[in-house]
Design an enzyme around this catalytic site. Structure first.
Site, PDB file in Angstrom:
ATOM      1  N   LYS A   1     -16.239  28.473  20.906  1.00 35.48           N
ATOM      2  CA  LYS A   1     -17.426  27.995  21.591  1.00 35.48           C
ATOM      3  C   LYS A   1     -17.431  28.408  23.067  1.00 35.48           C
ATOM      4  O   LYS A   1     -18.399  28.981  23.554  1.00 35.48           O
ATOM      5  CB  LYS A   1     -17.419  26.469  21.473  1.00 35.48           C
ATOM      6  CG  LYS A   1     -18.446  25.741  22.226  1.00 35.48           C
ATOM      7  CD  LYS A   1     -18.367  24.266  21.847  1.00 35.48           C
ATOM      8  CE  LYS A   1     -17.062  23.618  22.301  1.00 35.48           C
ATOM      9  NZ  LYS A   1     -17.069  23.259  23.726  1.00 35.48           N
ATOM     10  N   THR A   2     -16.342  28.111  23.749  1.00 41.22           N
ATOM     11  CA  THR A   2     -16.259  28.455  25.168  1.00 41.22           C
ATOM     12  C   THR A   2     -16.336  29.964  25.347  1.00 41.22           C
ATOM     13  O   THR A   2     -16.922  30.476  26.295  1.00 41.22           O
ATOM     14  CB  THR A   2     -14.940  27.946  25.764  1.00 41.22           C
ATOM     15  OG1 THR A   2     -14.741  26.618  25.306  1.00 41.22           O
ATOM     16  CG2 THR A   2     -14.992  27.954  27.260  1.00 41.22           C
TER      17      THR A   2
ATOM     18  N   ASP B   1     -22.964  23.324  27.813  1.00 40.72           N
ATOM     19  CA  ASP B   1     -21.814  23.128  26.936  1.00 40.72           C
ATOM     20  C   ASP B   1     -21.853  21.709  26.375  1.00 40.72           C
ATOM     21  O   ASP B   1     -22.423  20.810  26.998  1.00 40.72           O
ATOM     22  CB  ASP B   1     -20.545  23.336  27.778  1.00 40.72           C
ATOM     23  CG  ASP B   1     -19.310  23.467  26.913  1.00 40.72           C
ATOM     24  OD1 ASP B   1     -19.459  23.597  25.688  1.00 40.72           O
ATOM     25  OD2 ASP B   1     -18.206  23.439  27.481  1.00 40.72           O
ATOM     26  N   GLU B   2     -21.254  21.494  25.220  1.00 43.22           N
ATOM     27  CA  GLU B   2     -21.159  20.151  24.631  1.00 43.22           C
ATOM     28  C   GLU B   2     -22.515  19.445  24.613  1.00 43.22           C
ATOM     29  O   GLU B   2     -22.648  18.299  25.039  1.00 43.22           O
ATOM     30  CB  GLU B   2     -20.160  19.276  25.411  1.00 43.22           C
ATOM     31  CG  GLU B   2     -18.829  19.932  25.705  1.00 43.22           C
ATOM     32  CD  GLU B   2     -17.826  19.808  24.583  1.00 43.22           C
ATOM     33  OE1 GLU B   2     -18.232  19.453  23.451  1.00 43.22           O
ATOM     34  OE2 GLU B   2     -16.649  20.085  24.822  1.00 43.22           O
TER      35      GLU B   2
ATOM     36  N   GLN C   1     -18.352  16.528  16.905  1.00 44.42           N
ATOM     37  CA  GLN C   1     -17.489  16.158  18.027  1.00 44.42           C
ATOM     38  C   GLN C   1     -18.221  15.297  19.051  1.00 44.42           C
ATOM     39  O   GLN C   1     -17.827  15.238  20.210  1.00 44.42           O
ATOM     40  CB  GLN C   1     -16.956  17.413  18.706  1.00 44.42           C
ATOM     41  CG  GLN C   1     -16.008  18.194  17.822  1.00 44.42           C
ATOM     42  CD  GLN C   1     -15.398  19.382  18.548  1.00 44.42           C
ATOM     43  OE1 GLN C   1     -14.645  19.215  19.493  1.00 44.42           O
ATOM     44  NE2 GLN C   1     -15.751  20.575  18.105  1.00 44.42           N
TER      45      GLN C   1
ATOM     46  N   ARG D   1      -7.470  19.407  17.642  1.00 47.37           N
ATOM     47  CA  ARG D   1      -6.826  19.941  18.845  1.00 47.37           C
ATOM     48  C   ARG D   1      -5.624  20.783  18.480  1.00 47.37           C
ATOM     49  O   ARG D   1      -5.116  21.553  19.279  1.00 47.37           O
ATOM     50  CB  ARG D   1      -6.338  18.811  19.784  1.00 47.37           C
ATOM     51  CG  ARG D   1      -7.370  17.919  20.420  1.00 47.37           C
ATOM     52  CD  ARG D   1      -8.503  18.651  21.009  1.00 47.37           C
ATOM     53  NE  ARG D   1      -9.586  18.769  20.032  1.00 47.37           N
ATOM     54  CZ  ARG D   1     -10.545  19.686  20.099  1.00 47.37           C
ATOM     55  NH1 ARG D   1     -10.564  20.554  21.074  1.00 47.37           N
ATOM     56  NH2 ARG D   1     -11.477  19.750  19.179  1.00 47.37           N
TER      57      ARG D   1
END
Length: 761
Positions: free
Chosen positions: A37-38, A229-230, A260, A622
């Site tokens: 994603k990043t 983002d997010e 998430q 994670r």
DNA sequence: AATCGGAAGGTTTTT
DNA sequence: CCTTCCGATT
């Protein structure tokens, strides 16, 4: 440009590539955990720049400073420092705070307005509740604060709040009909102090853009390209602000993962993802489903867990990675034993596989759980670093010094004024302060005006007190003058000394006092760095030293996790919330017990329980290589230990993926060895003396228990016996012993293996 | 006005 | 258990 565009585009898979280069209209990327994603966001920025887009026209919004910094670093890596620096990348709050420094005057705020953090605003709410003579048990601070925060993040003003029948009947049925008045008075007090709380940063930005079309237009022109983002974590206010900013160009790219979404408690609204479709009908959707982070076992386990949630966007996260180890489990008798077993397990893995400490993280639901883990790691001599917890900036001595800074910058900052008017003690007591508060309310002016000129407002105080107030004002004014010529570091040192703050702490002559002085020194060091870094960057330019004002603009929005000195080899400890966006080879998730995780407050409603489950999903994903889940059968809570049940989440992991503890046959004699001996440690429960926190866990491990070099004559500190002097040292390795003379108990023979001695000098 | 001691209250999670 | 707040005491 460092790299050829095509070079870096080759590093992407098909979906990532398409999402990056799609250049036409709104884009939504639904990205599974670990799917890059990043990467998509950063490459997209790099791609835009390579196409000749002016960096000044790009706005990238994240939720944490950490995420913002990481994004910036990665963009710099791709395209070099020069252009990347001009992209606006930051958290919602920090970017909007910046805009409000410039445009706030349109709403009647000076550019030096103060940002109140949640402690500050709770203090203010507490004062208001007691001023209104309300029952402060009924009107609990956090309840009221929550209520107000929820209203603001939904853009409900004080009048809207008072006039909304639903809200009013809700408050009435919770026996708190006067929240509307507290809210009104709270906003008035913030105004009077030229202050904004976190929610105001969003609320006022929205007000700015909806009330001043010209301002909106100029930012629409500036931010032609918007990346978020997010996105699943945006609340209503953030959602509407973005919508307004993007309305003209519709060149907006949002990235998120509904699985998430873990910030519902602060107003985040998953439906913002679902609404994207209706807001931008011609949008393009990209799904990133290949996970590059985790083993098959972990991906499958997480996928299975999330299927227990009803509400979710369909997607299939998969991976090409190897299967890896089964998910491990640890079952402990107590929270202390849990800590010990986790520490042992880390130690073993480290030894068996030649791993380093920074490959491990321990995740927990609540900050309070860190303690037993910390103790165990300390005992095993494993260095660790805690992220979050009691923030460095929320310590009393730091808040006090910062309050001096705040008052120097903004004399209307009443919270700062109240905090320091008698710190260190200056003989200005409760009675006087009470009179000043009353006069300020009566005349509708700020407290600073009253104390600058008490007689003008008919405040009845004797000449002695008048002199004390005058001295205080003179001191602050002298700081204001000095601040005009000094850089941030110089003025900070000057204030720390001249205010008497440092001296009074030194005079305390207690261990706490010493640690407070150290904390202040730490803050000053940080400010020195801040000031010098600025000089480095502005090479050639005339003295562009950073000022105190600039330092203070950032500080309210900083958290501990932002002190990035983690080049050290340490185990990370943090809450699951804080771990979002990070990855670690080996992850321990502790405290998997009903009423803790999932939390007791959330098991009664479906939506809250589902958020807990997403939290568990975040925790699992994670991990790159291994996950270990642990729970304890008893846990200390408020001083006495309670029995717990294993978390339902443990059962939601597919049997084929987890190594569950074998059921133990009932056999009293056999069962005895490890468990009973641990329970007989009962006395240990009481000895939970918490070491004073060192700054972000620096040196918490190494030098506090490293007694290898212990020598005769050294001064040491023992958790129970206090300070002492080493009389003799004998033996070697694990049997090394020392005789220490303690002021409290006299001579003691200590086995260094067990006695956690701290070397003082 | 300052200090000390006892009582009460508080644990989700963060900008 | 730990922190914070309030009131009584000096």
């Amino acid at each position: 440009m460092k790299n050829n565009v095509n070079d870096f585009l080759k590093q992407l898979n098909k979906e990532q590539h398409d999402a990056v280069v799609h250049n036409d209209g709104p884009v939504m990327v639904i990205a599974g955990a670990g799917s890059g994603k990043t990467r998509v966001l950063t490459y997209r920025i790099a791609y835009l720049l390579s196409k000749g887009v002016d960096p000044f026209n790009i706005l990238a919004l994240t939720f944490t400073n950490k995420a913002a910094r990481e994004m910036k670093d990665r963009v710099i890596n791709l395209i070099g420092d020069g252009e990347a620096r001009n992209v606006w990348m930051g958290t919602f709050h920090s970017v909007f705070a910046k805009i409000l420094r410039i445009e706030g005057h349109l709403l009647g705020y000076p550019s030096n307005y103060t940002i109140y953090d949640s402690t500050d605003s709770k203090r203010l709410i507490r004062n208001i509740i007691s001023d209104m003579n309300l029952d402060n048990k009924l009107y609990s601070r956090s309840f009221v604060a929550n209520r107000i925060s929820m209203a603001k993040s939904s853009l409900i003003s004080t009048t809207d709040y008072a006039n909304d029948p639903d809200i009013q009947s809700a408050d009435e049925s919770s026996q708190k009909p006067l929240i509307k008045d507290i809210y009104t008075s709270y906003q008035a007090r913030l105004r009077r102090a030229d202050a904004m709380d976190f929610d105001d940063l969003l609320f006022n930005t929205y007000m700015l853009f909806s009330g001043f079309p010209k301002a909106l237009y100029s930012y629409q022109q500036k931010f032609k390209y918007i990346l978020v983002d997010e996105y699943q974590d945006t609340n209503h206010a953030q959602y509407l602000i973005i919508k307004k900013l993007a309305a003209n160009n519709e060149f907006i790219c949002v990235v998120g993962d509904d699985a998430q979404s873990i910030y519902g408690f602060r107003g985040a609204n998953i439906s913002n993802i679902l609404n994207f479709k209706s807001d931008y009908p011609d949008f393009s959707l990209f799904k990133l489903e290949q996970n590059y982070r985790s083993t098959k076992t972990i991906v499958n386990a997480a996928n299975k867990v999330i299927t227990y949630n009803k509400d979710q966007i369909k997607k299939t996260v998969w991976t090409d990675n190897h299967s890896g180890d089964l998910i491990g489990t640890i079952k402990a008798k107590s929270d202390n034993e849990e800590g010990r077993l986790v520490a042992e397990s880390i130690f073993e893995k480290k030894m068996n596989k030649q791993l380093t400490n920074n490959m491990f993280t321990v995740l927990y639901r609540t900050n309070a759980q860190s303690r037993s883990i910390e103790e165990a790691l300390r005992q095993k001599n494993i260095p660790y670093r805690i992220y979050g917890g009691l923030s460095f900036y929320s310590r009393k001595e730091i808040k006090d010094l910062l309050s001096y800074f705040r008052l120097v910058i903004n004399q209307n900052d009443e919270d700062a004024l109240l905090r320091i008017i008698n710190v260190p003690p200056k003989g200005i007591g409760k009675t006087t302060i009470e009179k000043v508060v009353v006069a300020a309310d009566l005349h509708g002016v700020n407290m600073w005006e009253i104390i600058s000129n008490p007689l003008n407002f008919g405040v009845d105080i004797n000449s002695g007190t008048q002199a004390k107030l005058r001295n205080f004002c003179i001191m602050i004014r002298s700081f204001i003058v000095e601040n005009k010529t000094k850089d941030a570091f110089e003025i900070a040192v000057h204030i720390a000394n001249s205010s008497g703050l440092l001296k009074s702490l030194r005079d305390e002559d207690t261990p706490e006092g010493v640690s407070r002085v150290e904390n202040i020194e730490e803050l000053l060091n940080g400010m020195k760095e801040f000031t010098e870094k600025a000089i480095e960057k502005s090479d050639g330019d005339l003295s562009i030293k950073k000022t105190l004002n600039e330092f203070m603009e950032d500080v309210a929005l900083l958290t501990d996790a932002d002190n990035d000195d983690d080049d050290k080899d340490k185990v990370s400890l943090m809450t699951i919330h804080a771990s979002k966006g990070l990855e670690f080879p080996h992850v321990f998730i502790v405290g998997l017990e009903e009423n803790l995780f999932p939390s007791i407050q959330s098991i009664s409603t479906r939506s809250e329980l589902e958020e807990e489950r997403r939290l568990f999903y975040v925790a699992l994903t994670r991990a790159m290589e291994t996950v270990t889940l642990s729970h304890a059968e008893t846990r200390y809570r408020w001083g006495n230990f309670t029995f717990t049940e294993p978390s339902r989440f443990l059962d939601e992991i597919d049997d084929s993926l987890i190594d569950r503890p074998k059921p133990v046959m009932f056999n009293t004699s056999q069962k005895s060895s490890p468990s009973i001996s641990n329970l007989s440690n009962h006395g240990n429960f009481k000895k939970r003396n918490l070491k004073p926190l060192t700054i972000s866990g620096v040196n918490s491990s190494a030098d506090s228990s490293n007694t290898n070099n212990l020598q005769e004559g050294m001064s040491v500190e023992h958790a129970n016996f206090g300070r002492g002097k080493v009389v003799a040292v004998e033996g070697n390795g694990p049997n090394k012993k020392a005789t220490v003379f303690f002021d409290s108990v006299g001579n003691k023979n200590l086995l260094l293996r067990f006695a956690k001695l701290k070397i003082i000098s």
